[in-house]
Each structure stands twice: as C-alpha cells, then as structure tokens.
Design a protein around this motif. Sequence first.
Motif, short mmCIF file in Angstrom:
data_model
loop_
_atom_site.label_atom_id
_atom_site.label_comp_id
_atom_site.label_asym_id
_atom_site.label_seq_id
_atom_site.Cartn_x
_atom_site.Cartn_y
_atom_site.Cartn_z
N SER A 1 0.91 -1.17 0.28
CA SER A 1 -0.21 0.36 0.13
C SER A 1 0.99 1.33 0.07
CB SER A 1 -1.08 -0.21 1.30
OG SER A 1 -0.31 0.39 2.22
N ASP A 2 2.13 1.42 1.10
CA ASP A 2 2.99 2.27 0.65
C ASP A 2 3.31 2.54 -0.96
OD1 ASP A 2 2.62 2.83 3.15
OD2 ASP A 2 4.34 2.18 3.58
N ILE A 3 3.97 1.57 -2.07
CA ILE A 3 3.92 1.80 -2.84
C ILE A 3 3.12 2.51 -3.80
CG2 ILE A 3 5.32 0.78 -5.31
CD1 ILE A 3 6.28 -0.88 -2.72
N GLY A 4 2.40 1.25 -3.62
CA GLY A 4 0.79 1.92 -4.12
C GLY A 4 0.62 3.92 -4.18
N ILE A 5 0.65 4.24 -3.08
CA ILE A 5 0.23 5.09 -2.52
C ILE A 5 1.31 6.40 -2.93
CG2 ILE A 5 0.22 6.74 -0.57
CD1 ILE A 5 -1.38 4.80 1.61
N GLY A 6 2.81 5.82 -3.23
CA GLY A 6 3.69 6.79 -3.87
C GLY A 6 3.60 6.79 -4.51
N ILE A 7 3.23 5.49 -6.13
CA ILE A 7 2.85 5.67 -7.29
C ILE A 7 1.26 7.33 -7.81
CG2 ILE A 7 1.63 4.69 -9.14
CD1 ILE A 7 3.30 2.18 -8.13
N VAL A 8 0.55 7.13 -6.68
CA VAL A 8 -0.79 7.80 -6.62
C VAL A 8 -0.27 9.11 -6.85
CG1 VAL A 8 -2.83 8.19 -6.44
CG2 VAL A 8 -2.00 6.18 -6.76
N THR A 9 0.17 9.09 -5.64
CA THR A 9 0.84 10.52 -5.22
C THR A 9 1.50 11.28 -5.62
OG1 THR A 9 2.42 9.80 -3.48
CG2 THR A 9 -0.09 10.49 -2.65
N GLY A 10 2.89 10.25 -6.26
CA GLY A 10 3.97 10.93 -7.42
C GLY A 10 3.69 11.23 -9.08
N GLY A 11 2.40 10.53 -8.92
CA GLY A 11 1.31 10.66 -10.56
C GLY A 11 1.25 11.79 -10.34
N LEU A 12 0.28 12.42 -9.26
CA LEU A 12 -0.67 12.88 -9.55
C LEU A 12 0.41 14.45 -8.79
CD1 LEU A 12 -3.49 11.80 -7.09
CD2 LEU A 12 -4.06 13.09 -9.79
N ALA A 13 1.31 14.74 -8.46
CA ALA A 13 2.20 15.89 -8.10
C ALA A 13 2.74 16.00 -9.83
CB ALA A 13 3.28 15.16 -6.79
N GLY A 14 3.61 15.16 -10.94
CA GLY A 14 3.88 15.18 -11.28
C GLY A 14 3.05 16.31 -12.02
N VAL A 15 1.55 15.58 -12.78
CA VAL A 15 0.93 16.08 -13.56
C VAL A 15 1.01 17.49 -12.97
CG1 VAL A 15 -1.52 16.27 -14.27
CG2 VAL A 15 0.06 13.59 -14.23
N SER A 16 -0.10 17.71 -11.72
CA SER A 16 0.14 18.88 -11.32
C SER A 16 0.72 19.84 -11.54
CB SER A 16 -0.20 19.35 -9.50
OG SER A 16 -1.04 18.13 -9.31
N PHE A 17 2.37 19.40 -11.77
CA PHE A 17 3.61 20.79 -11.33
C PHE A 17 3.55 20.84 -13.05
CE2 PHE A 17 7.91 20.93 -13.43
CZ PHE A 17 8.16 21.80 -12.57
N VAL B 1 3.04 15.03 -19.65
CA VAL B 1 2.39 14.64 -18.63
C VAL B 1 2.33 12.74 -18.51
CG1 VAL B 1 -0.30 13.85 -17.66
CG2 VAL B 1 0.71 15.80 -18.53
N THR B 2 2.38 12.09 -20.06
CA THR B 2 3.24 10.93 -20.83
C THR B 2 4.55 10.61 -19.58
OG1 THR B 2 1.68 10.37 -22.31
CG2 THR B 2 3.14 9.41 -21.30
N ARG B 3 5.25 10.79 -19.60
CA ARG B 3 6.40 11.26 -19.22
C ARG B 3 6.28 11.55 -17.73
NH1 ARG B 3 10.18 15.14 -21.61
NH2 ARG B 3 9.02 16.56 -19.26
N ALA B 4 5.98 12.31 -17.21
CA ALA B 4 5.73 12.60 -16.30
C ALA B 4 5.37 11.88 -14.81
CB ALA B 4 5.29 14.56 -15.58
N VAL B 5 4.46 11.15 -15.21
CA VAL B 5 3.75 10.33 -14.50
C VAL B 5 4.67 9.15 -14.04
CG1 VAL B 5 1.94 8.46 -14.02
CG2 VAL B 5 1.41 11.42 -14.83
N PRO B 6 4.76 8.28 -14.99
CA PRO B 6 5.73 7.33 -14.37
C PRO B 6 6.79 7.53 -13.45
CG PRO B 6 5.79 7.16 -16.26
CD PRO B 6 4.86 8.51 -16.05
N ALA B 7 8.02 8.89 -14.57
CA ALA B 7 9.04 9.25 -13.81
C ALA B 7 8.81 9.38 -12.35
CB ALA B 7 9.68 10.72 -13.65
N ASN B 8 7.82 10.91 -11.81
CA ASN B 8 7.99 11.29 -10.28
C ASN B 8 6.97 10.34 -9.61
OD1 ASN B 8 7.83 14.13 -10.57
ND2 ASN B 8 6.91 14.22 -11.92
N ALA B 9 6.53 9.29 -9.96
CA ALA B 9 6.44 8.34 -9.30
C ALA B 9 7.50 6.76 -9.29
CB ALA B 9 4.78 7.28 -9.90
#
Length: 108
Positions: free
Chosen positions: A16-32, A82-90
Amino acid sequence: MHSHVKASKSNHSNLSDIGIGIVTGGLAGVSFWLAVLPLDVAKTLIQTNPDKHCSRNPFQVLGSVYRRAGLKGCYAGLAPTVTRAVPANAAAIVTWELAMKLLGIKHD
C-alpha cells in the motif's frame, strides 16, 4: 492517504505504501507540469528563435502565443510531457520513501 489506508488495517502495508507513492507521485508530476508548461513553452520558443532581436521576456512571448493559438498553444506538448511525468515522478516518490525506510528515518 496513509491515514485512510492504515485505518483499513491492511496486512500489505509495504504494497500500500508503494501504491500511495505511485498515485501521489503521478499526481504531483501532472500538477507541476499543468502549472509550469506555459512558461516552458515560452522558454523553448526563446531558446529556438534564431532572431536575436526578438523579445526575451517569457511573459511577452507567452502573450503572443496566446494571441496566435489560444490556450491550446500555451499547452503545446502537454500529452507527452504528462505521459513522461507520471511514471518519472511516481518512481521518484517510491524511491525516496523506500530510501527513508531503509535508512530508518521516520516522518509524520
């Protein structure tokens, strides 16, 4: 997110920690990138313009882009960015959290 997931008494806390990191990292990248992409477009236009007498003010360049192409022009290249940002930031957030856990550094 951690408090909601932890409240469910999950036995898979690492997963669940990894899942939360993936979601929050992806959202942070898109927001940025949603916030700064217009300025990045202006920067790219300034850097690639062969005319040395053109405006170097990114806000003036962005204004001319907006007048010429509208909001769509200000967000040119959004999909690949955005396609690049989601996996990179996650990956960055998951790696950061894993490093903190391995080093024994606690945070709230």
